[in-house]
Design a protein around this motif. Structure first.
Motif, PDB file in Angstrom:
ATOM      1  N   UNK A  78       0.827  -1.211   0.000  1.00  0.00           N
ATOM      2  CA  UNK A  78       0.000   0.000   0.000  1.00  0.00           C
ATOM      3  C   UNK A  78       0.861   1.262   0.000  1.00  0.00           C
ATOM      4  N   UNK A  79       0.439   2.227  -0.780  1.00  0.00           N
ATOM      5  CA  UNK A  79       1.129   3.525  -0.847  1.00  0.00           C
ATOM      6  C   UNK A  79       0.064   4.611  -0.846  1.00  0.00           C
ATOM      7  N   UNK A  80      -0.096   5.250   0.312  1.00  0.00           N
ATOM      8  CA  UNK A  80      -1.099   6.295   0.471  1.00  0.00           C
ATOM      9  C   UNK A  80      -0.434   7.655   0.336  1.00  0.00           C
ATOM     10  N   UNK A  81      -0.982   8.484  -0.539  1.00  0.00           N
ATOM     11  CA  UNK A  81      -0.452   9.828  -0.748  1.00  0.00           C
ATOM     12  C   UNK A  81      -1.478  10.873  -0.390  1.00  0.00           C
ATOM     13  N   UNK A  82      -1.045  12.126  -0.409  1.00  0.00           N
ATOM     14  CA  UNK A  82      -1.941  13.238  -0.101  1.00  0.00           C
ATOM     15  C   UNK A  82      -2.046  14.123  -1.333  1.00  0.00           C
ATOM     16  N   UNK A  83      -3.281  14.389  -1.710  1.00  0.00           N
ATOM     17  CA  UNK A  83      -3.562  15.167  -2.911  1.00  0.00           C
ATOM     18  C   UNK A  83      -4.408  16.376  -2.531  1.00  0.00           C
ATOM     19  N   UNK A  84      -4.080  17.510  -3.123  1.00  0.00           N
ATOM     20  CA  UNK A  84      -4.872  18.722  -2.947  1.00  0.00           C
ATOM     21  C   UNK A  84      -5.091  19.318  -4.334  1.00  0.00           C
ATOM     22  N   UNK A  85      -6.282  19.164  -4.865  1.00  0.00           N
ATOM     23  CA  UNK A  85      -6.556  19.614  -6.237  1.00  0.00           C
ATOM     24  C   UNK A  85      -5.731  18.808  -7.227  1.00  0.00           C
ATOM     25  N   UNK A  86      -4.923  19.501  -8.032  1.00  0.00           N
ATOM     26  CA  UNK A  86      -4.031  18.840  -8.991  1.00  0.00           C
ATOM     27  C   UNK A  86      -2.618  18.674  -8.439  1.00  0.00           C
ATOM     28  N   UNK A  87      -2.452  18.893  -7.153  1.00  0.00           N
ATOM     29  CA  UNK A  87      -1.136  18.848  -6.530  1.00  0.00           C
ATOM     30  C   UNK A  87      -1.029  17.625  -5.613  1.00  0.00           C
ATOM     31  N   UNK A  88       0.148  17.031  -5.626  1.00  0.00           N
ATOM     32  CA  UNK A  88       0.419  15.880  -4.757  1.00  0.00           C
ATOM     33  C   UNK A  88       1.569  16.246  -3.826  1.00  0.00           C
ATOM     34  N   UNK A  89       1.481  15.761  -2.579  1.00  0.00           N
ATOM     35  CA  UNK A  89       2.563  16.007  -1.640  1.00  0.00           C
ATOM     36  C   UNK A  89       3.795  15.235  -2.104  1.00  0.00           C
ATOM     37  N   UNK A 119      -1.425   8.965   7.038  1.00  0.00           N
ATOM     38  CA  UNK A 119      -1.785   9.943   6.002  1.00  0.00           C
ATOM     39  C   UNK A 119      -3.037  10.714   6.414  1.00  0.00           C
ATOM     40  N   UNK A 120      -4.032  10.008   6.962  1.00  0.00           N
ATOM     41  CA  UNK A 120      -5.259  10.675   7.436  1.00  0.00           C
ATOM     42  C   UNK A 120      -4.936  11.705   8.520  1.00  0.00           C
ATOM     43  N   UNK A 121      -4.046  11.342   9.447  1.00  0.00           N
ATOM     44  CA  UNK A 121      -3.665  12.261  10.521  1.00  0.00           C
ATOM     45  C   UNK A 121      -3.000  13.520   9.973  1.00  0.00           C
ATOM     46  N   UNK A 122      -2.147  13.371   8.963  1.00  0.00           N
ATOM     47  CA  UNK A 122      -1.474  14.536   8.390  1.00  0.00           C
ATOM     48  C   UNK A 122      -2.466  15.438   7.663  1.00  0.00           C
ATOM     49  N   UNK A 123      -3.444  14.864   6.973  1.00  0.00           N
ATOM     50  CA  UNK A 123      -4.471  15.669   6.309  1.00  0.00           C
ATOM     51  C   UNK A 123      -5.245  16.473   7.346  1.00  0.00           C
ATOM     52  N   UNK A 124      -5.558  15.855   8.489  1.00  0.00           N
ATOM     53  CA  UNK A 124      -6.254  16.573   9.565  1.00  0.00           C
ATOM     54  C   UNK A 124      -5.387  17.711  10.087  1.00  0.00           C
ATOM     55  N   UNK A 125      -4.093  17.445  10.239  1.00  0.00           N
ATOM     56  CA  UNK A 125      -3.178  18.475  10.733  1.00  0.00           C
ATOM     57  C   UNK A 125      -3.042  19.622   9.732  1.00  0.00           C
TER      58      UNK A 125
END
Length: 145
Positions: A78-89, A119-125
């Motif tokens: 598994x590889x979970x990433x963080x996406x915001x619009x068209x941008x990826x962390x 990853x969920x925790x970082x999105x919350x932060x």
């Protein structure tokens, strides 16, 4: 179907002796349920709850049978990433995001988490963004905007 079956790594670790045994390939005349039952009983002592839960799904019996017939390989980790619009962390330390034009071409450059909870925790932060499965992200949308 003559391609290798993708199995979770924990299932492979549990059933590897049976999956690699030439004796099971000879048992082709037995019903699939009997083969799975035999594999299950042989590994019952060492089986973890996550493998038992995976095995409780009847469609997974057939995956094991196909693994016996065609061979097997591990599913991608598994590889979970963080996406915001068209941008990826692309940097978890500096919380840096980069716009991506072709997701498949740059998939290995993204920052990722093996545990979705992190990853969920970082999105919350951060207060924005969404957690995406990077293994599926490149296949789902390679469009440009």
């Amino acid at each position: 179907m003559n391609e290798k079956v993708k199995l979770p790594r924990n299932v492979i670790d549990t059933f590897r002796p049976e999956l690699d045994s030439p004796g099971y390939r000879i048992l082709g005349s037995l019903t699939p349920i009997r083969i799975i039952s035999d594999m299950y009983h042989r590994t019952l002592e060492g089986m973890t709850s996550d493998v038992a839960a995976w095995l409780d799904e009847s469609e997974n019996y057939w995956k094991l049978i196909d693994a016996l017939r065609y061979g097997y390989e591990a599913e991608p980790e598994p590889r979970w990433g963080i996406k915001a619009g068209n941008y990826y962390m692309d940097n978890t330390i500096e919380w840096q995001f980069d716009r991506v034009i072709n997701v498949s071409a740059t998939l290995d450059e993204f920052a990722y988490f093996i545990d979705k909870t992190n990853a969920d925790d970082l999105v919350k932060e951060l207060g924005f963004g969404e957690v995406v499965d990077l293994n599926k992200e490149g296949k789902a949308d390679d469009s440009t905007e």
